[in-house]
Every structure is written in C-alpha cells, then in structure tokens.
Design a protein around this motif. Structure first.
Motif, short mmCIF file in Angstrom:
data_model
loop_
_atom_site.label_atom_id
_atom_site.label_comp_id
_atom_site.label_asym_id
_atom_site.label_seq_id
_atom_site.Cartn_x
_atom_site.Cartn_y
_atom_site.Cartn_z
N UNK A 183 0.72 -1.20 -0.29
CA UNK A 183 -0.16 0.28 -0.24
C UNK A 183 1.00 1.10 0.03
N UNK A 184 0.58 2.22 -0.82
CA UNK A 184 2.09 3.49 -1.11
C UNK A 184 0.44 4.47 -1.05
N UNK A 185 1.71 5.30 -0.48
CA UNK A 185 0.72 7.29 0.04
C UNK A 185 0.65 7.68 -1.52
N UNK A 186 -0.25 8.42 -2.06
CA UNK A 186 -0.35 9.28 -3.00
C UNK A 186 0.77 10.47 -2.88
N UNK A 187 0.94 10.44 -2.15
CA UNK A 187 2.13 11.92 -1.70
C UNK A 187 3.45 11.43 -2.29
N UNK A 188 3.22 9.90 -2.67
CA UNK A 188 4.90 9.34 -3.38
C UNK A 188 4.91 10.00 -4.66
#
Length: 262
Positions: A183-188
C-alpha cells in the motif's frame, strides 16, 4: 515521474485545455485546520483537482499568492508544467493541475467512478502475506497487527525505525521485496519517489496507491505497474469548497473510489 506528466498530456491530445478559475490554498490555522493539508485547483467549468500541501515547506511557500495567482485564467497545462520542477511547492501545484486535468478528461467521457472498496479488501490479503506500506496508516496497521498479519512500514525518519512483534518500521525501501501486498500513499506521486519504490514492488501480487490526492487518469497509473488505486473525486464543487473553507468533512461533496487494473 515524467511518465505521469506525459501520460496525462498525451491523453489530452489536440484538445484545448480548460482554463484555471481559482487556486485554493488554506491560509489560516495551518496547524489545526484539517483542510490546510489539501489544496484545490478549480477549473473554469467547476472541475476540481486535489493536491496535498504539507510536503516539505510547500504550504509555507504557498502563503505567498504571487507564486501562483498569475496562473488563473491560463490553461491548466501551464500550471501542470510545475510538476516537473524541483521545489516542493511547485510539485504540489503541478500535481493538483494534473489531477484537475485528469478529472476534466474523465468527465468528457462521462466516466462513473465505483464506490471505494475497503482498503484491506482491495489488497486481497491471504494467510502468510506480509503487507508493505509506504506511508504510515495507523488504523490499517492496527487492524493488520491485531489479526497477526506481518507489516513492514517504510519510513523517512530514522528515529521511528523499530521492530515490535509483527510490525517492522524501516528506512530501507528494499524491504518491500519481501512483501506480497503493498500500500503506497499518494504523496509519493507529488514528491517523485514513486518511481524509485516501484522496482522494489515487482514481486508483489497487489500494489495499491491511495489517498485524496490520487486523482490522475487511472490508466496512467496502471501503466506504471500498480494493480489498484483509491482516491477522491469531487462531485459538488461549491459544497466542497464551502466545507473545505470551514475545515469540515467533505461528506456529500466528494466520493471515495477504488479501481483495479482488471
């Protein structure tokens, strides 16, 4: 992250890009106002693209309207060029512009977003899976550790690195190679770290990108190798802006959605 920029521009093609009506950045109670961490790019037809503002010193820099007011009435593609710039405040605005343009393109197709699935259901977690997270999602970490699912969180701050039971917090992104679901945050997307993370995710069965600032064209994200995305679409612009300005929740003005590559 040039692939994201060029992917959206290619989708626009020869069409004339819509103009920007307004750029909304919170300017009061920045520490206590929940709206302060999100900004909004409003297009002439009312379409809104969201962005995350608390990236580095971006929000502090954006307290100076001279950074962005001259983009109003210009095509949104002019602001989108800032996504390729170096400063955090530029990338924050550029991402918002790309999200707004993506939402506008999808509206031209009369695209209907499905409601969001539960995040854990989106990952399709099986027994024996280790879940990787880029960005700390406290409720999800709590739910996963409670059910005994091992979790690896990638963190930027060394003082937060630790191992507690089935939870591992580390600064080493290569640890994602041991995770089956990620799961990856959109801020990346905004800080341009997504491209350096994805090579470590190639062995994972599910890789999801989530967050309110995820509003880009789905296919552009799936082409990067993501298997699922979860974001927000603004359904009622005036209601959203009213609630955003008052620091209220966006219920009724925005829809959470999730999509899978399939």
């Amino acid at each position: 992250m040039e692939a994201i920029y060029h992917g959206v521009m290619q989708a626009l093609g020869p069409q004339q890009a819509p103009a920007i009506k307004a750029i909304h950045i919170a300017n009061n109670d920045l520490d206590s106002n929940p709206s302060a961490k999100f900004g909004a790019i409003e297009l002439a037809d009312g379409t809104i693209g969201l962005t995350y503002t608390k990236l580095g010193d971006a929000l502090e820099q954006l307290q100076d309207p001279s950074h962005y007011q001259h983009f109003c009435q210009q095509p949104v593609t002019e602001l989108a060029k800032l996504y390729l710039a170096d400063e955090p405040w530029q990338r924050v605005l550029g991402t918002g512009a790309l999200n707004a343009l993506s939402q506008w393109l999808l509206q031209q197709q009369q695209y209907q977003y499905p409601d969001a699935a539960d995040t854990l259901e989106l990952l399709k977690i099986d027994n024996g899976d280790r879940v990787g997270m880029v960005g700390y999602f406290p409720p999800l970490v709590a739910a996963l550790t409670e059910q005994g699912t091992p979790v690896t969180v990638i963190e930027l701050k060394p003082e937060l690195a630790r191992e507690e039971g089935t939870l591992k917090v580390t600064m080493d992104p290569s640890e994602l190679q041991h995770c089956q679901k990620i799961l990856i945050t959109g801020t990346t997307v905004i800080n341009h770290t997504l491209s350096s993370l994805l090579p470590h995710c190639q062995q994972a069965a599910q890789v999801a990108l989530i967050g309110p600032s995820v509003g880009l064209l789905p296919q552009v994200l799936f082409d990067l190798g993501l298997t699922a995305i979860g974001g927000r679409v603004i359904l009622d612009g005036p209601l959203f802006l009213e609630r955003w300005q008052q620091g209220q929740k966006w219920k009724g003005a925005a829809q959470r959605y999730s999509l899978t590559a399939q």
